[in-house]
Design a protein around this motif. Sequence first.
Motif, PDB file in Angstrom:
ATOM      1  N   ASP A 257       0.841  -1.203   0.000  1.00 17.20           N
ATOM      2  CA  ASP A 257       0.000   0.000   0.000  1.00 17.20           C
ATOM      3  C   ASP A 257       0.876   1.253   0.000  1.00 17.20           C
ATOM      4  N   ALA A 258       1.958   1.211   0.775  1.00 21.49           N
ATOM      5  CA  ALA A 258       2.882   2.348   0.823  1.00 21.49           C
ATOM      6  C   ALA A 258       3.532   2.564  -0.540  1.00 21.49           C
ATOM      7  N   PHE A 259       3.880   1.467  -1.223  1.00 24.32           N
ATOM      8  CA  PHE A 259       4.433   1.596  -2.572  1.00 24.32           C
ATOM      9  C   PHE A 259       3.455   2.303  -3.491  1.00 24.32           C
ATOM     10  N   ARG A 260       2.205   1.882  -3.464  1.00 20.58           N
ATOM     11  CA  ARG A 260       1.201   2.483  -4.338  1.00 20.58           C
ATOM     12  C   ARG A 260       1.052   3.970  -4.053  1.00 20.58           C
ATOM     13  N   ALA A 261       1.079   4.341  -2.775  1.00 21.39           N
ATOM     14  CA  ALA A 261       0.974   5.757  -2.412  1.00 21.39           C
ATOM     15  C   ALA A 261       2.136   6.553  -2.985  1.00 21.39           C
ATOM     16  N   GLY A 262       3.350   6.026  -2.831  1.00 19.17           N
ATOM     17  CA  GLY A 262       4.515   6.735  -3.357  1.00 19.17           C
ATOM     18  C   GLY A 262       4.479   6.845  -4.865  1.00 19.17           C
ATOM     19  N   PHE A 263       4.109   5.758  -5.536  1.00 24.71           N
ATOM     20  CA  PHE A 263       4.033   5.786  -6.998  1.00 24.71           C
ATOM     21  C   PHE A 263       2.990   6.791  -7.474  1.00 24.71           C
ATOM     22  N   LEU A 264       1.803   6.766  -6.877  1.00 25.48           N
ATOM     23  CA  LEU A 264       0.739   7.674  -7.318  1.00 25.48           C
ATOM     24  C   LEU A 264       1.090   9.126  -7.012  1.00 25.48           C
ATOM     25  N   ALA A 265       1.788   9.366  -5.903  1.00 19.55           N
ATOM     26  CA  ALA A 265       2.232  10.733  -5.609  1.00 19.55           C
ATOM     27  C   ALA A 265       3.187  11.211  -6.699  1.00 19.55           C
ATOM     28  N   GLY A 266       4.138  10.355  -7.066  1.00 23.74           N
ATOM     29  CA  GLY A 266       5.093  10.742  -8.105  1.00 23.74           C
ATOM     30  C   GLY A 266       4.426  11.036  -9.433  1.00 23.74           C
ATOM     31  N   THR A 267       3.474  10.187  -9.818  1.00 25.52           N
ATOM     32  CA  THR A 267       2.788  10.436 -11.092  1.00 25.52           C
ATOM     33  C   THR A 267       1.897  11.669 -11.010  1.00 25.52           C
ATOM     34  N   SER A 268       1.335  11.948  -9.834  1.00 28.28           N
ATOM     35  CA  SER A 268       0.490  13.135  -9.691  1.00 28.28           C
ATOM     36  C   SER A 268       1.298  14.417  -9.867  1.00 28.28           C
ATOM     37  N   TRP A 269       2.595  14.330  -9.609  1.00 30.93           N
ATOM     38  CA  TRP A 269       3.481  15.489  -9.799  1.00 30.93           C
ATOM     39  C   TRP A 269       3.992  15.581 -11.232  1.00 30.93           C
ATOM     40  N   GLY A 270       3.513  14.701 -12.095  1.00 32.66           N
ATOM     41  CA  GLY A 270       3.902  14.743 -13.496  1.00 32.66           C
ATOM     42  C   GLY A 270       5.270  14.153 -13.771  1.00 32.66           C
ATOM     43  N   LEU A 271       5.788  13.332 -12.856  1.00 31.94           N
ATOM     44  CA  LEU A 271       7.119  12.757 -13.022  1.00 31.94           C
ATOM     45  C   LEU A 271       7.047  11.457 -13.829  1.00 31.94           C
ATOM     46  N   PRO A 272       8.127  11.086 -14.506  1.00 30.03           N
ATOM     47  CA  PRO A 272       8.138   9.835 -15.291  1.00 30.03           C
ATOM     48  C   PRO A 272       7.924   8.620 -14.388  1.00 30.03           C
ATOM     49  N   ASP A 273       7.476   7.529 -15.005  1.00 31.30           N
ATOM     50  CA  ASP A 273       7.188   6.319 -14.244  1.00 31.30           C
ATOM     51  C   ASP A 273       8.381   5.839 -13.423  1.00 31.30           C
ATOM     52  N   HIS A 274       9.590   5.883 -14.010  1.00 29.83           N
ATOM     53  CA  HIS A 274      10.738   5.337 -13.290  1.00 29.83           C
ATOM     54  C   HIS A 274      11.053   6.145 -12.038  1.00 29.83           C
ATOM     55  N   VAL A 275      10.712   7.412 -12.047  1.00 30.97           N
ATOM     56  CA  VAL A 275      10.930   8.249 -10.857  1.00 30.97           C
ATOM     57  C   VAL A 275       9.849   7.955  -9.824  1.00 30.97           C
ATOM     58  N   ALA A 276       8.613   7.802 -10.285  1.00 33.21           N
ATOM     59  CA  ALA A 276       7.519   7.457  -9.378  1.00 33.21           C
ATOM     60  C   ALA A 276       7.748   6.088  -8.738  1.00 33.21           C
ATOM     61  N   ILE A 277       8.284   5.134  -9.507  1.00 34.97           N
ATOM     62  CA  ILE A 277       8.614   3.812  -8.963  1.00 34.97           C
ATOM     63  C   ILE A 277       9.641   3.944  -7.848  1.00 34.97           C
ATOM     64  N   ALA A 278      10.645   4.761  -8.071  1.00 35.11           N
ATOM     65  CA  ALA A 278      11.689   4.956  -7.057  1.00 35.11           C
ATOM     66  C   ALA A 278      11.103   5.496  -5.760  1.00 35.11           C
ATOM     67  N   LEU A 279      10.212   6.468  -5.865  1.00 31.44           N
ATOM     68  CA  LEU A 279       9.579   7.012  -4.664  1.00 31.44           C
ATOM     69  C   LEU A 279       8.722   5.945  -3.994  1.00 31.44           C
ATOM     70  N   GLY A 280       7.974   5.185  -4.790  1.00 33.33           N
ATOM     71  CA  GLY A 280       7.150   4.121  -4.225  1.00 33.33           C
ATOM     72  C   GLY A 280       7.978   3.122  -3.443  1.00 33.33           C
ATOM     73  N   CYS A 281       9.108   2.712  -4.003  1.00 27.49           N
ATOM     74  CA  CYS A 281       9.961   1.744  -3.315  1.00 27.49           C
ATOM     75  C   CYS A 281      10.552   2.321  -2.035  1.00 27.49           C
ATOM     76  N   ALA A 282      10.912   3.591  -2.053  1.00 28.22           N
ATOM     77  CA  ALA A 282      11.476   4.207  -0.848  1.00 28.22           C
ATOM     78  C   ALA A 282      10.434   4.314   0.262  1.00 28.22           C
ATOM     79  N   VAL A 283       9.220   4.699  -0.087  1.00 28.08           N
ATOM     80  CA  VAL A 283       8.159   4.796   0.913  1.00 28.08           C
ATOM     81  C   VAL A 283       7.808   3.404   1.437  1.00 28.08           C
TER      82      VAL A 283
END
Length: 327
Positions: A257-283
């Motif tokens: 669930d934390a991964f999904r939150a981080g990924f969706l936050a990254g995409t909501s900021w208009g960032l590329p998928d690979h950056v959103a994935i990185a945030l999801g994994c860190a969260v």
Amino acid sequence: MRIAVTGSIATDHLATFPGRFADQLMPDQLDRVSLSFLVDDLEVQHGGVGANIAFGLGVLGLTPYLVGAVGTDFDTYRIWLKEHGVNTDQVLVTDMAQTARFMCTTDLDQNQIASFYAGAMAEAATIDLARVAERAGGLDLVLVSPNAPDAMLRHTEQCRELGLPFAADPSQQLARLTRTEARQLVTGARWLFTNAYEAELLRELTGWDREEILSRVGAWITTRSTEGVIVEAVGDTPRAFPAVPPSAIVDPTGVGDAFRAGFLAGTSWGLPDHVAIALGCAVATRALETMGSQQYTAPPADLLARIAETYGAPVAALLAPHLERRL
């Protein structure tokens, strides 16, 4: 970006077994299992997949709309979520039953045996997404996460009818779905989320192979625990991303669930998928290091340091303005 998170809202009862489930299972007796585990501790925490994801988005500075059904025992939980940035105005309160309960025991290998009491969640199908979208002034994305199956089906269909982009996260409810229902929940999703086990189960349940599923979604994101994440899309070579190493493993509950939150936050900021994935994994790693699915924090400096070490300084640099804005 206005995100509505539909899904379960529950109280988690989390216990730890100081042994291994596998050691207690007798291969020639699997048709008559009767086991009781003496656990060392019990943690009662806020949980539910929908609430967990909304919490993570709130911690990252967004204001998601949580959409689900609860009992009249929700008042304290509502305050907690509001304090962490979640809009709970669209949560349905019913006196028909108590808020859902998740009961889970984790062993030394991080394997889990769990059961889930739906309770008030059974009323979630009565929630009208059209009214939610109207009250929110429009929605940019709806995440359909584990909920009462009829609610998941209704909200997915409403997204199609209303032209709302949606992400599909059937996960724990796959076992309750028919082939037709599983196909309905997947088709048309901008993102499909599963873990590795659920990916195999989804293929078996739908009767579709990998290519057939990919033809029906924008991208398929599969989390693989310590092995990281795989992202697949039609016409693209699968992309693999490593997990962010944890400093300690405390509790795996809610990590996905934390991964999904981080990924969706990254995409909501208009960032590329690979950056959103990185945030999801860190969260997700922050959640893994904490007992309970809504007890972690997301300090920008720590997240950025972990992301830079695992994915490189350029990826961290793209996230820095968005994370540091929360300071």
